[in-house]
Design a protein around this motif. Structure first.
Motif, PDB file in Angstrom:
ATOM      1  N   CYS A   1       2.390   1.658  -3.813  1.00 42.64           N
ATOM      2  CA  CYS A   1       1.344   1.827  -4.595  1.00 42.64           C
ATOM      3  C   CYS A   1       1.209   3.739  -4.319  1.00 42.64           C
ATOM      4  O   CYS A   1       0.844   4.566  -5.170  1.00 42.64           O
ATOM      5  N   GLU A   2       0.995   4.219  -2.779  1.00 39.13           N
ATOM      6  CA  GLU A   2       0.722   5.686  -2.163  1.00 39.13           C
ATOM      7  C   GLU A   2       1.735   6.036  -2.964  1.00 39.13           C
ATOM      8  O   GLU A   2       1.383   7.974  -3.326  1.00 39.13           O
TER       9      GLU A   2
ATOM     10  N   LYS B   1       0.946  -1.137   0.089  1.00 36.59           N
ATOM     11  CA  LYS B   1      -0.190  -0.042  -0.122  1.00 36.59           C
ATOM     12  C   LYS B   1       1.094   1.557  -0.251  1.00 36.59           C
ATOM     13  O   LYS B   1       0.481   2.175  -0.725  1.00 36.59           O
ATOM     14  N   GLN B   2       1.942   1.590   0.645  1.00 35.38           N
ATOM     15  CA  GLN B   2       2.815   1.974   1.259  1.00 35.38           C
ATOM     16  C   GLN B   2       3.837   2.535  -0.839  1.00 35.38           C
ATOM     17  O   GLN B   2       3.796   3.998  -1.070  1.00 35.38           O
TER      18      GLN B   2
END
Length: 438
Positions: A37-38, A34-35
């Motif tokens: 991708c962010e 997630k990190q």
């Protein structure tokens, strides 16, 4: 460190940049999916917000390069249009939507009770990427590096220096808005830095050159770091005897003129002698109207091709609206010609005969071999990789367009409980080697 005297040692400043990229890559590799991708989303937003600035910088590079006499094919690669930039930004977002390449368990095996072996994908570390002319490559490579948990030292050609700096400024804005990745990407700006990069085998895990044959060969000859890439893009299309002539002409045109400066555009057209006359009769006016200069062997000249082809033409990557034509007696002669002159990039056959097509596909040893479609499909974005760091023509993987899967390696993890090899050597314990669910 390498001791090759033809390349200067890296400066202390460059070594510090490499150390920072290595440290940042470790943090990035340990970040969650997630990190990462962010981070990509922030990078895409920053590129979009600064699009006008990037395009204005590109105009500066184009105008300067035209005055300096940069050749036509490199100018074409240098140009960054609004549509091309939008496509690059969309590619960054597509990369963020791809499956996480890190942490995939490829092997899960019980060697014995409480002794469990795993093979799990991990980032390579730091990429050193040297590329000419194409500022869009900077965006593609940066997004793939971050997504795969790698740092990158990026060196573009001097002809694109203003565009590359504007792009890097935007990428830095995106990176700075995250808790991971800061320092993972660095833009090198001088020739001394690009040469020093070749010595950084303590920090750089893979070098990816994207440019001329001379550039790739120089890098391969002057570094101990593994090199991934290709020198030439000498691609072929073979038109078989059993073929729909109009479809074959369409494939040939797209393969040559859709973007002639690309490494996946064809440079040689091979035509079966049984259809050569009708193919050339229909296609010569079309090629002429499209601005393509044709060079042919004696047989094709007898059928209307005006310019003679010499031996050197068969091994020349034109990167321009120039196409060599040779008439062959059968598919075997076509395959033999390709084996002799191909750079093992991408080859295609146009035929309605499935047996001939299968023979061609299984006999031609290139990274991409196509049936009834344009060679221009050899591209990471078109393959659904989101983007690519380059195309590899080597036999060992990764091969062809290299996306996320080509930027990870794997590590073996073995977990036990005071287990000793001597217990197995003495026969007190026996390996079970039982595969467990992945």
């Amino acid at each position: 460190m390498s001791t090759n005297l033809s390349v200067p040692n890296p400066t202390p400043e460059l070594i510090k940049v490499a150390e920072n990229a290595k440290e940042a890559s470790i943090l990035l590799g340990q970040a969650t999916n997630k990190q990462r991708c962010e981070v990509l989303i922030e990078m895409a937003n920053a590129l979009n917000d600064n699009a006008d600035k990037i395009l204005k910088a590109n105009l500066v590079d184009i105008e300067r390069s035209e005055k300096e006499g940069l050749n036509k094919s490199l100018l074409s690669r240098l140009q960054l249009t609004k549509n091309k930039l939008e496509g690059c930004i969309d590619g960054v977002l597509k990369v963020s939507n791809l499956a996480d390449p890190i942490g995939n368990r490829q092997l899960h095996r019980k060697l014995d009770e409480n002794l469990i072996l795993e093979r799990v994908t991990v980032p390579l570390g730091v990429l050193g990427v040297i590329f000419e002319s194409r500022p869009d490559a900077l965006i593609q490579i940066a997004s793939l590096a971050v997504r795969s948990g790698n740092g990158a030292l990026l060196k573009g050609g001097s002809e694109a220096r203003a565009t590359n700096q504007a792009i890097m400024d935007s990428l830095d804005i995106g990176l700075s808005k995250s808790n991971v990745g800061t320092g993972a990407l660095s833009l090198l700006t001088t020739r001394q830095e690009s040469l020093g990069l070749l010595h950084l085998n303590r920090f750089v895990n893979l070098i990816i050159p994207r440019g001329s044959n001379e550039l790739v060969q120089f890098i391969q000859d002057n570094t101990r770091i593994p090199v991934l890439g290709h020198a030439d893009g000498i691609c072929h299309l073979y038109v078989d005897a059993s073929v729909d002539i109009d479809k074959a002409i369409s494939i040939a045109l797209d393969s040559k003129i859709q973007y002639p400066a690309a490494c996946n555009a064809i440079e040689t057209l091979l035509i079966h002698e049984d259809v050569a006359e009708i193919f050339l009769k229909k296609s010569l006016p079309i090629f002429s109207n499209s601005g393509v200069t044709l060079k042919g062997d004696s047989k094709s000249q007898a059928l209307g091709v005006k310019n003679p082809a010499i031996d050197l033409d068969w091994s020349t990557e034109y990167l321009d609206l120039i196409l060599s034509i040779k008439i062959v007696s059968n598919v075997d002669e076509a395959i033999e010609h390709i084996r002799k002159y191909s750079s093992r990039h991408t080859e295609a056959i146009a035929t309605n005969d499935k047996d001939v097509a299968e023979k061609f596909l299984r006999s031609v040893d290139s990274s991409g071999v196509y049936h009834n479609c344009s060679t221009r499909f050899a591209d990471g974005f078109r393959y659904g990789f989101g983007a690519e760091v380059g195309i590899s023509t080597q036999t060992l993987p990764p091969r062809g367009p290299v996306g996320l899967e080509g930027l990870v390696t794997y590590r073996y993890f073995l977990r036990g409980d005071s287990d000793l090899v001597k217990d197995f050597a003495s026969g007190d314990r026996i390996f079970s080697h039982t595969d467990l669910p992945l």
